[in-house]
Design a protein around this motif. Structure first.
Motif, PDB file in Angstrom:
ATOM      1  N   ASP A 166       2.352   5.579 -14.276  1.00 40.66           N
ATOM      2  CA  ASP A 166       1.558   4.486 -14.839  1.00 40.66           C
ATOM      3  C   ASP A 166       2.245   3.151 -14.555  1.00 40.66           C
ATOM      4  OD1 ASP A 166      -0.460   3.204 -16.214  1.00 40.66           O
ATOM      5  OD2 ASP A 166       0.512   3.455 -18.163  1.00 40.66           O
ATOM      6  N   ILE A 221       3.344   5.763  -5.632  1.00 39.23           N
ATOM      7  CA  ILE A 221       3.500   5.746  -7.088  1.00 39.23           C
ATOM      8  C   ILE A 221       2.262   6.348  -7.754  1.00 39.23           C
ATOM      9  CG2 ILE A 221       3.529   4.172  -9.072  1.00 39.23           C
ATOM     10  CD1 ILE A 221       5.593   2.486  -7.501  1.00 39.23           C
ATOM     11  N   LYS A 222       1.086   5.988  -7.247  1.00 42.22           N
ATOM     12  CA  LYS A 222      -0.151   6.545  -7.814  1.00 42.22           C
ATOM     13  C   LYS A 222      -0.267   8.039  -7.535  1.00 42.22           C
ATOM     14  CE  LYS A 222      -2.700   2.311  -8.033  1.00 42.22           C
ATOM     15  NZ  LYS A 222      -3.166   1.232  -7.206  1.00 42.22           N
ATOM     16  N   ARG A 264       0.829  -1.218   0.000  1.00 41.39           N
ATOM     17  CA  ARG A 264       0.000   0.000   0.000  1.00 41.39           C
ATOM     18  C   ARG A 264       0.856   1.258   0.000  1.00 41.39           C
ATOM     19  NH1 ARG A 264      -3.099  -2.817   3.641  1.00 41.39           N
ATOM     20  NH2 ARG A 264      -2.212  -1.667   5.382  1.00 41.39           N
ATOM     21  N   SER A 283       2.583   1.452  -3.577  1.00 39.59           N
ATOM     22  CA  SER A 283       1.549   1.670  -4.591  1.00 39.59           C
ATOM     23  C   SER A 283       0.917   3.046  -4.452  1.00 39.59           C
ATOM     24  CB  SER A 283       0.478   0.586  -4.475  1.00 39.59           C
ATOM     25  OG  SER A 283      -0.547   0.794  -5.407  1.00 39.59           O
ATOM     26  N   GLY A 284       0.605   3.438  -3.228  1.00 40.09           N
ATOM     27  CA  GLY A 284       0.002   4.751  -2.996  1.00 40.09           C
ATOM     28  C   GLY A 284       0.911   5.893  -3.412  1.00 40.09           C
ATOM     29  N   GLY A 331       1.441  -0.396 -12.731  1.00 42.74           N
ATOM     30  CA  GLY A 331       0.331  -1.181 -12.220  1.00 42.74           C
ATOM     31  C   GLY A 331       0.667  -1.938 -10.941  1.00 42.74           C
ATOM     32  N   ASP A 332      -0.374  -2.289 -10.210  1.00 41.68           N
ATOM     33  CA  ASP A 332      -0.204  -3.049  -8.980  1.00 41.68           C
ATOM     34  C   ASP A 332       0.458  -4.396  -9.238  1.00 41.68           C
ATOM     35  OD1 ASP A 332      -1.353  -0.968  -7.599  1.00 41.68           O
ATOM     36  OD2 ASP A 332      -3.292  -1.964  -7.304  1.00 41.68           O
ATOM     37  N   LYS A 383       2.058  10.102  -7.381  1.00 43.55           N
ATOM     38  CA  LYS A 383       2.984  10.783  -8.301  1.00 43.55           C
ATOM     39  C   LYS A 383       2.435  10.774  -9.727  1.00 43.55           C
ATOM     40  CE  LYS A 383       7.267  12.355  -9.096  1.00 43.55           C
ATOM     41  NZ  LYS A 383       7.907  13.477  -8.491  1.00 43.55           N
ATOM     42  N   GLY A 384       1.382   9.990  -9.970  1.00 39.70           N
ATOM     43  CA  GLY A 384       0.766   9.945 -11.290  1.00 39.70           C
ATOM     44  C   GLY A 384       1.481   9.027 -12.269  1.00 39.70           C
TER      45      GLY A 384
END
Length: 107
Positions: free
Chosen positions: A82, A76-77, A70, A73-74, A84-85, A79-80
């Motif tokens: 691309d 990285i997301k 989490r 992943s959180g 994937g999990d 930061k925008g």
């Protein structure tokens, strides 16, 4: 009875050794994952080292790997990026094997 006691002590020592080895390998995997993610996030030098330490610390939130997943992943997301999990989970598995090999080679 002495043989039984010796055997029990041997088993306890092996259990303790295995637990310590597992802990070291998980911490190493988390550090390696943090370094990998830091690079993706654009962190370098001390910022990358600090981020890797945050990833290692995130593992103490709950049992298992989900807290670490989490965190990475959180970030990285947020930061925008691309990424994937599935790729993050795959990297975690790959780095777990790398960490196990490194810890084993250190003795």
């Amino acid at each position: 009875m002495s043989q039984f006691d010796d055997r029990a002590k041997g088993q306890e020592a092996k259990f303790a050794f295995d637990a310590e080895t597992k802990f070291k390998a998980e911490a190493r995997r988390n550090k390696l994952l943090g370094i990998w993610a830091a690079e993706l996030l654009g962190h370098t030098g001390e910022a990358a080292t600090a981020y890797a330490a945050e990833v290692v610390a995130s593992d103490f939130e709950e049992a298992g790997d989900e807290d670490v997943f989490r965190k990475v992943s959180g970030d990285i997301k947020a930061k925008g990026l691309d990424i994937g999990d599935d790729l993050i989970r795959q990297k975690m598995l790959q780095l777990k094997q790398t960490a196990n090999e490194q810890v084993a080679s250190e003795g």
